[in-house]
Design a protein around this motif. Structure first.
Motif, PDB file in Angstrom:
ATOM      1  N   SER A 145      18.609  35.555  66.699  1.00  0.00           N
ATOM      2  CA  SER A 145      17.478  36.428  67.001  1.00  0.00           C
ATOM      3  C   SER A 145      17.865  37.553  67.944  1.00  0.00           C
ATOM      4  O   SER A 145      17.346  38.668  67.835  1.00  0.00           O
ATOM      5  CB  SER A 145      16.340  35.614  67.625  1.00  0.00           C
ATOM      6  N   THR A 172      11.057  39.364  70.216  1.00  0.00           N
ATOM      7  CA  THR A 172       9.962  38.797  69.431  1.00  0.00           C
ATOM      8  C   THR A 172       8.823  38.381  70.350  1.00  0.00           C
ATOM      9  O   THR A 172       9.019  38.173  71.562  1.00  0.00           O
ATOM     10  CB  THR A 172      10.417  37.556  68.633  1.00  0.00           C
ATOM     11  N   HIS A 220      17.358  35.739  60.118  1.00  0.00           N
ATOM     12  CA  HIS A 220      16.333  35.460  61.119  1.00  0.00           C
ATOM     13  C   HIS A 220      15.100  36.322  60.847  1.00  0.00           C
ATOM     14  O   HIS A 220      15.216  37.525  60.592  1.00  0.00           O
ATOM     15  CB  HIS A 220      16.859  35.729  62.525  1.00  0.00           C
ATOM     16  N   THR A 232      13.082  45.253  66.421  1.00  0.00           N
ATOM     17  CA  THR A 232      13.455  44.523  67.631  1.00  0.00           C
ATOM     18  C   THR A 232      12.993  45.174  68.922  1.00  0.00           C
ATOM     19  O   THR A 232      12.942  44.513  69.962  1.00  0.00           O
ATOM     20  CB  THR A 232      14.980  44.370  67.695  1.00  0.00           C
ATOM     21  N   ALA A 256      13.066  37.512  62.786  1.00  0.00           N
ATOM     22  CA  ALA A 256      12.783  38.535  63.792  1.00  0.00           C
ATOM     23  C   ALA A 256      13.198  39.924  63.327  1.00  0.00           C
ATOM     24  O   ALA A 256      12.642  40.926  63.782  1.00  0.00           O
ATOM     25  CB  ALA A 256      13.497  38.193  65.104  1.00  0.00           C
TER      26      ALA A 256
END
Length: 504
Positions: A153, A332, A181, A87, A183
């Motif tokens: 996310s 992202t 997710h 992330t 991400a």
């Protein structure tokens, strides 16, 4: 250790196709793509698990939640490492978010042990009542069945695999099927491993929890349409959430879709507060606006004030505070692209002046500040739409009457904030009844980022902030989303659920 697989019915399962993660730093990994095949298997296992898990005691479910928290903490370093890589979030943020996640699980465990959430009621029989006797009536809340949860996310832990929706459903007695997710697929898998370890330790049915990786939209669409799924928890974009909401309501058996979709979280700065504390409010707004690259659902994107010299000073102070904030990595590539698109949309809007802006490249987001008039804001619906990131818009109202019109024109919000001093009370009294109809949480002299996980918290609001204005996705009341009232009339004591037996 990552497997890259789905978890279904207690087994880690390969997929036919894979996708590669897109970490902010470090190596990418391969993960199985979720499909309707996995959804079908997971839903069938969840339905089978409901026959036992839906009838566990509150103490058993509390023990499960506590054990999940323990297993997550045991994997803390691993979660922080891969979460930061995937992330780009600072390790301190992820450690704090993990603490919030496990704290929420333990809070829910204590809450269900107390039993008040069951809303138990008893109308004793009145056999001699005239003209008709009254039967014995007992009411309590019961779990709805298997629940689908979509990982968010922007919160890889607190609103994801073991986040508020999952914790709420498990506390209620509902098996859960999570669509992770894409991400942060590795973070999601490690948390799923923790939940499965807790399940195995307590010898619960393997269908009580399933984890399906993302990779495309097909699995998510199949999940909300799967007939065995009885409710959905979702945190995400307005467009994506609305599409899934529509699918869930068009089913032969429509189901509740608890979606948190979007909010600009407006702040109203009343005249005396602006005159006395304008500089402090501006600095606080800049900090809240840019916290976590503005990737919070409670990000206060709009400040509304009455035009004048104090508003000039507020804008100048905000600009100076934002100018010192360095670009931050967004979660992202898609979010970064969407943020840049929002900036372009704001730059092209009629009657909007750009006060501060920096070039944003790749996954980096720099703060932007824009100013418009109350008249322009009222005439342009797009100025009230969320830009997910560290972008602020100041709306200069001509007078208080126009400020009141702006309040009336707002769409549904998660939060609305009043900055006021005692002399502003008469105007605040006029705004408050309007804002009560617009938001789930009203703040005075604060900033909405930082949502307390507690009994009294409401994290929801009228559409488009959420799809169900009577619910919250944060706090112990969130458990009620996955329960429904059942009345037992003249039921023999030996057949009544233990929580509402003859002694209740």
């Amino acid at each position: 250790m990552l497997t890259g697989k789905h978890l279904i019915a207690g087994h880690w399962r390969d997929g036919e196709h894979t996708f590669k993660s897109s970490p902010a730093e470090g190596s990418a990994h391969e993960f199985a793509i979720g499909t309707p095949v996995e959804v079908e298997l997971a839903a069938e296992a969840a339905e089978a698990a409901f026959a036992s898990y839906g009838y566990t005691s509150r103490a058993q479910r509390a023990a499960f939640l506590d054990r999940i928290a323990d297993e997550i903490d045991a994997r803390g370093d691993e979660i922080t490492e891969i979460g930061s890589q995937e992330t780009g979030l600072p390790q301190a943020r992820l450690i704090g978010e993990r603490a919030r996640t496990v704290g929420q699980l333990r809070l829910f465990a204590r809450h269900i042990e107390a039993g008040d959430y069951l809303d138990r009621r008893h109308d004793a029989a009145l056999p001699d009542r005239q003209p008709l006797p009254r039967p014995d009536l007992r009411l309590m809340q019961r779990p709805v069945g298997p629940v689908a949860v979509f990982g968010a996310s922007n919160f890889p832990l607190a609103f994801s695999v073991a986040g508020g929706d999952t914790a709420s459903a498990l506390a209620a007695g509902c098996p859960v099927v999570v669509k992770s997710h894409s991400a942060h697929p590795g973070t999601g898998e490690i948390v799923a491993q923790a939940i499965d370890a807790a399940r195995r330790a307590l010898e619960l049915h393997p269908g009580v929890f399933a984890f399906i990786q993302g990779g495309n939209r097909e699995a998510g669409q199949a999940l909300v349409q799967q007939p065995l799924i009885k409710a959905v928890g979702f945190t995400g974009s307005l467009a994506g959430g609305r599409a899934l909401f529509d699918l869930s309501t068009r089913r032969p058996e429509p189901i509740p879709f608890f979606g948190e979709l979007g909010s600009v979280n407006p702040m109203f700065l009343l005249p005396q507060a602006l005159a006395v504390r304008g500089a402090g409010i501006a600095k606080g707004w800049a900090a809240s606006l840019t916290m976590g690259a503005g990737q919070f659902c409670t990000n206060p994107g709009i400040a509304i004030l009455i035009d004048g010299s104090e508003s000039d000073a507020f804008i100048d102070t905000t600009k100076q505070a934002l100018a010192t904030v360095a670009p931050q990595t967004m979660l992202t590539d898609g979010m970064a692209d969407a943020y840049r698109a929002g900036v372009v949309r704001m730059e092209g809007a009629t009657g909007v002046e750009e006060i501060l802006g920096k070039v944003c490249e790749q996954r980096q987001a720099a703060p932007y500040l824009f100013v418009t008039s109350g008249r322009e804001w009222l005439e342009s619906a797009e100025l009230g739409e969320e830009v997910f990131g560290p972008l602020g818009l100041v709306v200069r109202a001509a007078d208080f009457d126009e400020m009141l019109k702006i309040a009336h024109a707002l769409q549904g919000q998660l939060t609305c904030t009043l900055h006021l001093d005692p002399a502003d009370a008469p105007q605040a009294r006029q705004l408050l009844p309007v804002l009560e109809r617009k938001a789930g949480r009203l703040l005075a002299n604060g900033f909405p980022t930082g949502v307390e996980v507690s009994d009294a918290m409401v994290h929801g609001g009228p559409y488009p902030a959420s799809t169900n204005f009577g619910a919250t996705s944060v706090g112990t009341m969130a458990i009620r989303r996955f329960l429904r009232p059942v009345c037992y009339q003249n039921m023999p004591a030996e057949l009544l659920p233990a929580d509402i037996g003859a002694d209740v």
